[in-house]
Motif scaffolding. Structure first.
Motif, PDB file in Angstrom:
ATOM      1  N   THR A 427       0.846  -1.187   0.000  1.00 47.22           N
ATOM      2  CA  THR A 427       0.000   0.000   0.000  1.00 47.22           C
ATOM      3  C   THR A 427       0.878   1.233   0.000  1.00 47.22           C
ATOM      4  OG1 THR A 427      -1.578   1.341   1.269  1.00 47.22           O
ATOM      5  CG2 THR A 427      -0.199  -0.168   2.516  1.00 47.22           C
ATOM      6  N   GLY A 428       0.441   2.263  -0.720  1.00 49.17           N
ATOM      7  CA  GLY A 428       1.170   3.518  -0.746  1.00 49.17           C
ATOM      8  C   GLY A 428       1.267   4.169   0.614  1.00 49.17           C
ATOM      9  N   ARG A 429       0.428   3.748   1.553  1.00 52.22           N
ATOM     10  CA  ARG A 429       0.511   4.288   2.912  1.00 52.22           C
ATOM     11  C   ARG A 429       1.823   3.897   3.593  1.00 52.22           C
ATOM     12  NH1 ARG A 429      -5.279   3.610   6.019  1.00 52.22           N
ATOM     13  NH2 ARG A 429      -6.520   5.006   4.715  1.00 52.22           N
ATOM     14  N   LEU A 430       2.457   2.848   3.123  1.00 48.62           N
ATOM     15  CA  LEU A 430       3.727   2.421   3.695  1.00 48.62           C
ATOM     16  C   LEU A 430       4.906   3.082   3.001  1.00 48.62           C
ATOM     17  CD1 LEU A 430       3.090  -1.382   4.371  1.00 48.62           C
ATOM     18  CD2 LEU A 430       3.298   0.485   6.035  1.00 48.62           C
ATOM     19  N   SER A 431       4.668   4.190   2.338  1.00 48.51           N
ATOM     20  CA  SER A 431       5.730   5.012   1.777  1.00 48.51           C
ATOM     21  C   SER A 431       5.992   6.157   2.744  1.00 48.51           C
ATOM     22  CB  SER A 431       5.321   5.566   0.411  1.00 48.51           C
ATOM     23  OG  SER A 431       6.117   6.684   0.069  1.00 48.51           O
ATOM     24  N   LEU A 432       7.219   6.291   3.221  1.00 46.05           N
ATOM     25  CA  LEU A 432       7.548   7.395   4.113  1.00 46.05           C
ATOM     26  C   LEU A 432       7.341   8.730   3.403  1.00 46.05           C
ATOM     27  CD1 LEU A 432       8.533   8.264   6.875  1.00 46.05           C
ATOM     28  CD2 LEU A 432      10.889   8.059   6.051  1.00 46.05           C
ATOM     29  N   ALA A 433       7.579   8.751   2.096  1.00 43.50           N
ATOM     30  CA  ALA A 433       7.355   9.983   1.337  1.00 43.50           C
ATOM     31  C   ALA A 433       5.896  10.403   1.428  1.00 43.50           C
ATOM     32  CB  ALA A 433       7.758   9.770  -0.122  1.00 43.50           C
ATOM     33  N   TRP A 434       4.976   9.445   1.228  1.00 36.65           N
ATOM     34  CA  TRP A 434       3.548   9.776   1.316  1.00 36.65           C
ATOM     35  C   TRP A 434       3.191  10.236   2.721  1.00 36.65           C
ATOM     36  CZ3 TRP A 434      -0.198   7.589   4.458  1.00 36.65           C
ATOM     37  CH2 TRP A 434      -1.477   8.121   4.287  1.00 36.65           C
ATOM     38  N   GLN A 435       3.692   9.544   3.735  1.00 33.66           N
ATOM     39  CA  GLN A 435       3.360   9.906   5.109  1.00 33.66           C
ATOM     40  C   GLN A 435       3.827  11.318   5.441  1.00 33.66           C
ATOM     41  OE1 GLN A 435       4.738   6.896   7.857  1.00 33.66           O
ATOM     42  NE2 GLN A 435       3.844   5.234   6.685  1.00 33.66           N
ATOM     43  N   LEU A 436       5.045  11.650   5.033  1.00 33.40           N
ATOM     44  CA  LEU A 436       5.565  12.980   5.321  1.00 33.40           C
ATOM     45  C   LEU A 436       4.762  14.057   4.594  1.00 33.40           C
ATOM     46  CD1 LEU A 436       9.376  12.179   5.173  1.00 33.40           C
ATOM     47  CD2 LEU A 436       8.070  12.794   7.217  1.00 33.40           C
ATOM     48  N   GLN A 437       4.361  13.750   3.352  1.00 36.12           N
ATOM     49  CA  GLN A 437       3.546  14.701   2.614  1.00 36.12           C
ATOM     50  C   GLN A 437       2.170  14.854   3.263  1.00 36.12           C
ATOM     51  OE1 GLN A 437       3.621  13.153  -1.383  1.00 36.12           O
ATOM     52  NE2 GLN A 437       5.341  14.446  -1.966  1.00 36.12           N
ATOM     53  N   TYR A 438       1.596  13.740   3.653  1.00 37.05           N
ATOM     54  CA  TYR A 438       0.266  13.778   4.275  1.00 37.05           C
ATOM     55  C   TYR A 438       0.287  14.583   5.567  1.00 37.05           C
ATOM     56  CZ  TYR A 438      -4.250  12.290   6.070  1.00 37.05           C
ATOM     57  OH  TYR A 438      -5.535  12.284   6.553  1.00 37.05           O
ATOM     58  N   LEU A 439       1.341  14.416   6.340  1.00 32.79           N
ATOM     59  CA  LEU A 439       1.435  15.074   7.643  1.00 32.79           C
ATOM     60  C   LEU A 439       1.831  16.542   7.533  1.00 32.79           C
ATOM     61  CD1 LEU A 439       3.230  12.198   9.558  1.00 32.79           C
ATOM     62  CD2 LEU A 439       0.871  12.955   9.902  1.00 32.79           C
ATOM     63  N   SER A 440       2.180  16.978   6.325  1.00 32.30           N
ATOM     64  CA  SER A 440       2.573  18.374   6.128  1.00 32.30           C
ATOM     65  C   SER A 440       1.320  19.215   5.968  1.00 32.30           C
ATOM     66  CB  SER A 440       3.468  18.510   4.894  1.00 32.30           C
ATOM     67  OG  SER A 440       3.830  19.850   4.691  1.00 32.30           O
ATOM     68  N   ARG A 441       0.812  19.730   7.069  1.00 28.75           N
ATOM     69  CA  ARG A 441      -0.486  20.417   7.065  1.00 28.75           C
ATOM     70  C   ARG A 441      -0.361  21.939   7.107  1.00 28.75           C
ATOM     71  NH1 ARG A 441      -1.634  15.922  10.507  1.00 28.75           N
ATOM     72  NH2 ARG A 441      -3.175  14.555   9.550  1.00 28.75           N
ATOM     73  N   GLU A 442       0.853  22.450   7.042  1.00 29.37           N
ATOM     74  CA  GLU A 442       0.998  23.894   7.099  1.00 29.37           C
ATOM     75  C   GLU A 442       0.506  24.533   5.807  1.00 29.37           C
ATOM     76  OE1 GLU A 442       3.328  21.724   7.575  1.00 29.37           O
ATOM     77  OE2 GLU A 442       4.196  21.954   9.578  1.00 29.37           O
ATOM     78  N   GLY A 443       0.433  25.852   5.800  1.00 28.06           N
ATOM     79  CA  GLY A 443      -0.057  26.559   4.633  1.00 28.06           C
ATOM     80  C   GLY A 443       1.034  26.841   3.632  1.00 28.06           C
ATOM     81  N   LYS A 444       1.001  28.012   3.005  1.00 33.64           N
ATOM     82  CA  LYS A 444       1.997  28.375   2.005  1.00 33.64           C
ATOM     83  C   LYS A 444       3.391  28.331   2.591  1.00 33.64           C
ATOM     84  CE  LYS A 444      -0.977  29.320  -1.248  1.00 33.64           C
ATOM     85  NZ  LYS A 444      -1.031  28.528  -2.484  1.00 33.64           N
ATOM     86  N   TRP A 445       4.376  28.075   1.715  1.00 41.62           N
ATOM     87  CA  TRP A 445       5.748  27.910   2.216  1.00 41.62           C
ATOM     88  C   TRP A 445       6.219  29.123   3.000  1.00 41.62           C
ATOM     89  CZ3 TRP A 445       9.463  25.859   4.337  1.00 41.62           C
ATOM     90  CH2 TRP A 445      10.750  26.402   4.320  1.00 41.62           C
ATOM     91  N   ASP A 446       5.812  30.315   2.614  1.00 41.22           N
ATOM     92  CA  ASP A 446       6.332  31.500   3.282  1.00 41.22           C
ATOM     93  C   ASP A 446       5.947  31.566   4.761  1.00 41.22           C
ATOM     94  OD1 ASP A 446       7.880  33.815   3.123  1.00 41.22           O
ATOM     95  OD2 ASP A 446       6.074  35.058   3.120  1.00 41.22           O
ATOM     96  N   VAL A 447       4.931  30.813   5.160  1.00 42.71           N
ATOM     97  CA  VAL A 447       4.554  30.814   6.572  1.00 42.71           C
ATOM     98  C   VAL A 447       4.648  29.412   7.168  1.00 42.71           C
ATOM     99  CG1 VAL A 447       3.037  32.800   6.360  1.00 42.71           C
ATOM    100  CG2 VAL A 447       2.111  30.518   5.994  1.00 42.71           C
ATOM    101  N   LYS A 448       5.186  28.461   6.398  1.00 47.07           N
ATOM    102  CA  LYS A 448       5.256  27.084   6.888  1.00 47.07           C
ATOM    103  C   LYS A 448       6.433  26.923   7.830  1.00 47.07           C
ATOM    104  CE  LYS A 448       6.577  23.557   4.266  1.00 47.07           C
ATOM    105  NZ  LYS A 448       6.545  22.476   3.264  1.00 47.07           N
ATOM    106  N   ASN A 449       6.138  26.711   9.092  1.00 45.41           N
ATOM    107  CA  ASN A 449       7.159  26.447  10.098  1.00 45.41           C
ATOM    108  C   ASN A 449       8.288  27.473  10.016  1.00 45.41           C
ATOM    109  OD1 ASN A 449       8.376  25.144  12.204  1.00 45.41           O
ATOM    110  ND2 ASN A 449       8.221  23.110  11.269  1.00 45.41           N
ATOM    111  N   ALA A 451       9.546  29.356  12.256  1.00 46.87           N
ATOM    112  CA  ALA A 451      10.515  29.268  13.352  1.00 46.87           C
ATOM    113  C   ALA A 451      11.591  28.228  13.047  1.00 46.87           C
ATOM    114  CB  ALA A 451       9.802  28.935  14.654  1.00 46.87           C
ATOM    115  N   LYS A 452      11.170  27.091  12.481  1.00 49.36           N
ATOM    116  CA  LYS A 452      12.135  26.049  12.128  1.00 49.36           C
ATOM    117  C   LYS A 452      13.063  26.544  11.028  1.00 49.36           C
ATOM    118  CE  LYS A 452      12.425  21.318  10.313  1.00 49.36           C
ATOM    119  NZ  LYS A 452      11.644  20.140   9.846  1.00 49.36           N
TER     120      LYS A 452
END
Length: 631
Positions: A427-449, A451-452
């Motif tokens: 299953t594509g759910r077992l792709s770390l790439a997919w998981q990281l993309q799915y968990l990336s819930r921030e908005g536009k890059w200019d305001v994404k994290n 502080a980090k």
């Protein structure tokens, strides 16, 4: 990151106590439990279980992430899976256990019948069901090494008698150096005779076979005569941790009884493998003299004859197949428009190769779910529990041996192959790439994290090969910033960074003309975050850098650079670690001749912490070490 099995701080490298030498990951996530089956009680079984750190944030419909179960071989232990588990715990919940009396488990039940193959299989089925989320319908992928592969085949086969419903929930099987079947009748007779000799005689033979410690024949049998000292110490420890009475009972219990020339009981026959109904991935090692690869190849041929769809990867095509299977999407494509329609109809590879889709300007394109499609093609059910039945075979080249599971040169290659199979065939759910993309819930890059982003150093130290400066890794510039804006960047770095390659997917959040005005040439080379680059992208990147370095030689004269020997190419994604590091390492390997391990270390030294995502590192080792494990 796929780790090596090393003795904890303060413990002698020659220590053989399994409790003292247990790596922190295993020690901190293990418990000791007593299990009862229909026939026997097994006290003090060491069980390793680690839940996925983001399990609560990932989809649970139609079910949670599959449970990955690692089963050791004869005389083996959970500790041998440590390098692989170090990567797998980032993908899914992981479970493993020591055999009764093996590793850190107690040798409390001394009955020979308790170690018969079918009785141990019932125990392992009970352990797995104890940890599987049955209420949520959690599925299972079985990963076995050596005899552990035989147990996996038994547990996954629906035609055999079982005490639980586990077989109905197994969705994949990975067999590493598997025994392709039981020994023949003559060999079985001799094995029974040898195993029936008094224990003290057997111990004398083991002592003789182990003379020389890490240099002994008993160690060389598993790791090869030319193995490096680190691997020899590991194998020596594993051999000493394998208790003679346990080994004898398990080996005896794995032998079949022959009736009219047919094996009954013991290690599963080829027929058990052929009647499986799940994707099977068989990984062999070229220099394996314990379970020779030609036996597994014959097994795959027999499965093919029974209607299985085979995929035998040879040395010439392994790299292309293994890497391309997790290639990134093109920057102009939208992940949501070509989602896998069902687990067994479209794999993650299909998703990652989607075409002709317009750009979606929203930031929700990372939230597709390969197991919950928006629509299904005619005639295909909306959900299916089991992926399509296929068999895939890969042979890891020499010097890979039966110890390929924990060989330092092979650990990341193995992790990359396994993660590819999980993401593409299960299953594509077992792709770390997919998981990281799915968990990336921030908005536009200019305001994404933000502080980090601000906490990351703007520009790395110089990255050189053979004393020649080539790169500096960067984080993306930001127009609305006081420190890392084009005007400040140019003032500080334009004397040595003459080209900037922007590998981020999106339009930059700074005006590239600010670089151009200061004589820094800007080049857009879009790639998608969280996903290792495709081979053709690597090739294009290397050609681009070659052309820029050649052009810099001409520009140095024309523009009268003061120190042309210090001028380099700047490369940035968002933070300048994973994708940037991947491309830079590929260039150092392919153009500068560095071994992949050294290239990774060079990048990490210049950009502290280096490549952070384990699947990027695994893919680099698959790309450069699968066909040349000495690199």
């Amino acid at each position: 990151m796929a780790g090596r099995l090393e003795a904890p701080t303060g413990v002698s490298p020659l220590s053989v106590d399994p409790h003292d030498t247990d790596p922190a990951l295993l020690r901190d996530n293990s418990e000791f439990k007593t299990y009862k089956t229909d026939k026997f009680e097994y006290p003090g079984i060491r069980v390793f279980f680690r839940q996925h750190s983001k399990a609560s944030e990932l989809p649970r419909v139609p079910g949670p992430l599959p449970l990955l179960v690692c089963i050791p071989g004869l005389g083996g232990s959970v500790a041998q899976f440590h390098p692989l588990l170090s990567s797998l715990v980032d993908l899914a919940p992981c479970l493993s256990f020591d055999h009764p009396g093996g590793g850190r488990s107690q040798f409390a039940n001394s009955s020979w019948d308790a170690y018969k193959f079918e009785n141990l299989a019932e125990l392992y089925e009970t352990i797995i069901e104890d940890y599987r989320d049955k209420e949520a319908g959690q599925t299972v992928v079985l990963i076995g090494h050596s005899m552990g592969s035989a147990f996996a085949a038994w547990l996954a086969n629906k035609t055999l008698p079982h005490t639980t419903a586990l077989a109905d929930y197994v969705v994949g099987l990975i067999a590493i150096c598997p025994p392709a079947g039981p020994p023949d009748e003559s060999m079985t007779w001799w094995a029974r005779w040898l195993l029936s000799i008094p224990g003290w005689i057997f111990n004398l033979w083991r002592a003789w076979d182990g003379m020389g410690g890490p240099q002994s024949p008993s160690v060389s049998r598993f790791v090869g005569k030319d193995a490096e000292p680190e691997l020899r110490l590991m194998q020596y420890r594993f051999n000493k941790q394998s208790r003679t009475p346990v080994w004898r009972r398990m080996a005896y219990g794995a032998l079949p009884l022959y009736q009219d020339g047919k094996p009954i009981g013991g290690i599963p026959t080829g027929e058990v493998w052929q009647t499986l109904e799940v994707p099977v991935f068989i990984i062999t090692a070229e220099d394996d003299h314990v379970t020779p690869p030609h036996r597994a190849e014959k097994l795959v041929e027999a499965m093919h004859e029974q209607g299985w769809t085979p995929k035998i990867i040879d040395d010439d095509e392994t790299e292309e197949v293994a890497i391309d299977a997790a290639a990134p999407v093109n920057a102009s494509l939208n992940p949501r428009d070509h989602m896998p329609r069902s687990v067994n109809e479209i794999t993650e590879a299909d998703f990652l190769r989607r075409k002709d889709s317009p750009v979606d300007s929203t930031d929700d394109d990372a939230h597709y779910d390969p197991s919950t499609p928006l629509e299904s093609p005619a005639g295909v059910p909306e959900q299916r529990r089991h992926p399509k039945k296929t068999v895939q075979l890969v042979k890891v080249p020499a010097p890979a041996t039966h110890a390929v599971l924990y060989m330092p040169h092979c650990a990341r290659v193995l992790a990359g192959l396994v993660s590819d199979f999980l993401g593409n065939r299960i299953t594509g759910r077992l792709s770390l790439a997919w998981q990281l993309q799915y968990l990336s819930r921030e908005g536009k890059w200019d305001v994404k994290n933000l502080a980090k982003w601000k906490s990351v150093a703007p520009v790395s130290d110089v990255i050189a090969a053979g004393g020649v400066p080539i790169f500096r890794a960067m984080k993306t510039l930001r127009e609305a910033d006081d420190v890392h804006t084009p005007s400040v960047f140019c003032e500080k770095w334009s004397h040595c960074i003459k080209d900037v390659i922007d590998i981020s997917k999106d339009q930059p959040v700074y005006d590239p003309r600010g670089l151009e005005r200061s004589g820094i040439h800007y080049h857009k080379f879009p790639t998608v975050s969280k996903v290792p680059p495709q081979p053709d992208e690597v090739e294009a990147f290397i050609k681009l850098v070659d052309s820029l370095r050649n052009a810099q030689k001409l520009r140095a004269v024309k523009e009268a650079w003061t120190k042309p020997e210090e001028c380099v190419v700047g490369v940035h994604c968002h933070y300048g670690f994973n994708r940037t590091g991947y491309f830079v390492v590929c260039y150092l390997v392919e153009r500068c001749g560095l071994p992949v391990k050294e290239a990774i270390e060079v990048f990490a030294k210049a950009r502290p912490n280096g490549i952070r995502h384990s699947h990027f590192l695994d893919r680099l080792y698959v790309r450069y070490n699968l066909n040349n494990t000495s690199a």
